[in-house]
Design an enzyme around this catalytic site. Structure first.
Site, PDB file in Angstrom:
ATOM      1  N   GLU A 185      18.436  19.828 -32.289  1.00 11.59           N
ATOM      2  CA  GLU A 185      17.102  19.265 -32.517  1.00 11.59           C
ATOM      3  C   GLU A 185      16.893  18.616 -33.885  1.00 11.59           C
ATOM      4  O   GLU A 185      16.084  19.087 -34.701  1.00 11.59           O
ATOM      5  CB  GLU A 185      16.042  20.371 -32.302  1.00 11.59           C
ATOM      6  CG  GLU A 185      16.064  20.915 -30.890  1.00 11.59           C
ATOM      7  CD  GLU A 185      14.897  21.839 -30.545  1.00 11.59           C
ATOM      8  OE1 GLU A 185      14.188  22.285 -31.465  1.00 11.59           O
ATOM      9  OE2 GLU A 185      14.692  22.087 -29.350  1.00 11.59           O
ATOM     10  N   GLU A 303      18.276  22.821 -23.493  1.00 13.08           N
ATOM     11  CA  GLU A 303      17.249  23.865 -23.648  1.00 13.08           C
ATOM     12  C   GLU A 303      16.058  23.516 -22.770  1.00 13.08           C
ATOM     13  O   GLU A 303      15.598  22.368 -22.757  1.00 13.08           O
ATOM     14  CB  GLU A 303      16.727  23.932 -25.103  1.00 13.08           C
ATOM     15  CG  GLU A 303      17.627  24.637 -26.077  1.00 13.08           C
ATOM     16  CD  GLU A 303      16.964  24.829 -27.453  1.00 13.08           C
ATOM     17  OE1 GLU A 303      15.714  24.813 -27.559  1.00 13.08           O
ATOM     18  OE2 GLU A 303      17.718  24.989 -28.429  1.00 13.08           O
TER      19      GLU A 303
HETATM   20  C1  BGC Z   1      14.684  27.190 -31.484  1.00 15.36           C
HETATM   21  C2  BGC Z   1      14.014  28.493 -31.172  1.00 15.36           C
HETATM   22  C3  BGC Z   1      12.797  28.267 -30.313  1.00 15.36           C
HETATM   23  C4  BGC Z   1      13.129  27.399 -29.127  1.00 15.36           C
HETATM   24  C5  BGC Z   1      11.916  27.071 -28.342  1.00 15.36           C
HETATM   25  C6  BGC Z   1      14.998  26.476 -30.222  1.00 15.36           C
HETATM   26  O1  BGC Z   1      15.719  25.319 -30.485  1.00 15.36           O
HETATM   27  O2  BGC Z   1      15.834  27.448 -32.195  1.00 15.36           O
HETATM   28  O3  BGC Z   1      13.680  29.160 -32.350  1.00 15.36           O
HETATM   29  O4  BGC Z   1      12.337  29.501 -29.837  1.00 15.36           O
HETATM   30  O5  BGC Z   1      13.784  26.212 -29.537  1.00 15.36           O
HETATM   31  O6  BGC Z   1      10.918  26.595 -29.181  1.00 15.36           O
END
Ligand code: BGC
Length: 371
Positions: A185, A303
């Site tokens: 990210e 993710e």
């Molecule tokens: C972050 C986490 C977070 C998740 C959802 C991830 O990339 O590292 O800390 O909980 O994204 O927001």
């Protein structure tokens, strides 16, 4: 001979046959003509390009889960997950194909050149990777939470390059089921333009040591699919899987999430899968799929997940809809995450949260009933 020439030739023969009005001969000529046209057509259609290594690897990633809040957590954090050997078996037995392992390398590398990574920490990460590989899981090893890169990328850059030099060297003889994700990210001061330069340099750093490793890379703005168009990749490097993250609508997925200011107000937001809700996912994923087709790159949804403050029915509805939307378009995926705040697995009860696991495995179940 070109398709058009073959067809033209047989059309002329057909006219000759008509002139001598021998109807049997005409039928024979027509039949041969049609067959030859069909054959020529097949020859003229360009063969589908051979699947590149990245597309093959992306199929191996298949359905995955993030081992989040573990090696990406600061040492001693109360919320940190301690990885256990049985977790890898549990993940494999549930039907997953891969894990993404987020690691905060910057918390374990010296502040000064040559920015040496602590050997003890390297050993912990090696252990996790080897556990996953020994279960037959593919592994995406990710550089997570590099705060310097978000705030002051020019200062953070030499250290991140040095981290990748060490990672590429250290893992160069690992099986090809292991891939490298350059940075989770990219955001903040890492704008599209800035990220483009950093990303290209990191890719060159990895390639200098490990030219064949699959590298995973995503666009800026927290790996948003809306920024895919800004990502420029070296056309000849066919070992790149492109990733994006999806938490839409944020009001639902991040309700009452402590690290998102104001998200308490969102508590109670549901997701029922109504046509207008589903349409948002389809529109977004069609956009990503169109980018992938235009650029001939495989996509990995690295993710997606809904935080535990949302009600379980909504979480399962949304998770199923997103996983299905990904699979339908040939994207691999990794749910965020295994056993923490978004957890598909309950580490206290030591069992899967059935609605979430079912939602993630729906595609697999359907594949199996089709056979
Ligand atoms: C972050 C986490 C977070 C998740 C959802 C991830 O990339 O590292 O800390 O909980 O994204 O927001």
């Amino acid at each position: 001979m070109r398709f058009a020439q073959v067809c033209a030739r047989f059309q002329r023969a057909d006219r000759a046959a008509a002139l001598c009005s021998a109807s049997v001969l005409r039928l024979v000529v027509r039949w041969f003509g049609a067959a030859a046209c069909a054959l020529a057509f097949l020859a003229a259609v360009p063969a589908a390009p051979a699947e590149d290594e990245a597309a093959r690897y992306n199929r191996e990633l298949g359905r995955g889960v993030n081992l989040g809040n573990a090696l990406d957590a600061p040492t001693g954090a109360t919320w940190a997950v301690r990885l256990k050997s049985e977790y890898f078996r549990t993940i494999r037995q549930a039907g997953f194909d891969s894990v993404r392992i987020p690691v905060s390398w910057s918390l374990h590398a010296a502040a000064q050149p040559p920015y040496r990574i602590e050997p003890g920490f390297f050993a912990n990460v090696d252990w996790a990777i080897n556990q996953a590989l020994s279960q037959g899981l593919a592994v995406v090893l990710d550089v997570h939470h590099d705060v310097d890169m978000e705030r002051q990328p020019d200062q953070g850059f030499p250290r991140l390059v040095a981290i990748w030099e060490q990672l590429a060297q250290h893992y160069r003889d690992y099986p090809d089921k292991l891939s490298f994700e350059l940075l989770n990210e990219p955001s903040g001061a890492l704008t599209d333009e800035k990220w483009q330069g950093v990303m290209s340099a990191l890719l060159r750093t990895v390639r200098a040591k490990d030219p064949k490793r699959i590298v995973v890379v995503g666009p800026a703005f927290w790996n948003s699919l809306d920024h895919l168009d800004k990502l420029v990749l070296p056309p000849d490097d066919r070992r790149i899987v492109v990733t994006f993250h999806y938490y839409v609508p944020l009001k639902f997925t991040h309700q009452a999430a402590g690290w998102v200011p104001g998200s308490d107000k969102w508590k109670g937001t549901t997701w029922t899968g109504a046509p207008e809700e589903q349409a948002v996912i389809d529109r977004d994923f069609d956009k990503a799929a169109a980018w992938a087709a235009r650029n001939a790159r495989p996509l990995y949804l690295g993710e997606f997940g809904a935080f535990e403050a949302a009600d379980m029915d909504s979480r399962a509805n949304w998770t199923r809809a997103v996983a299905e939307a990904a699979e339908k378009r040939g994207f691999s995926f990794a749910y965020w995450e295994f056993c923490s705040g978004f957890g598909a697995y309950d580490p206290v009860a030591q069992k899967w949260r059935a609605p979430l696991l079912q939602a993630l495995m729906e595609g697999k179940r359907k594949d199996q009933t089709k056979r």
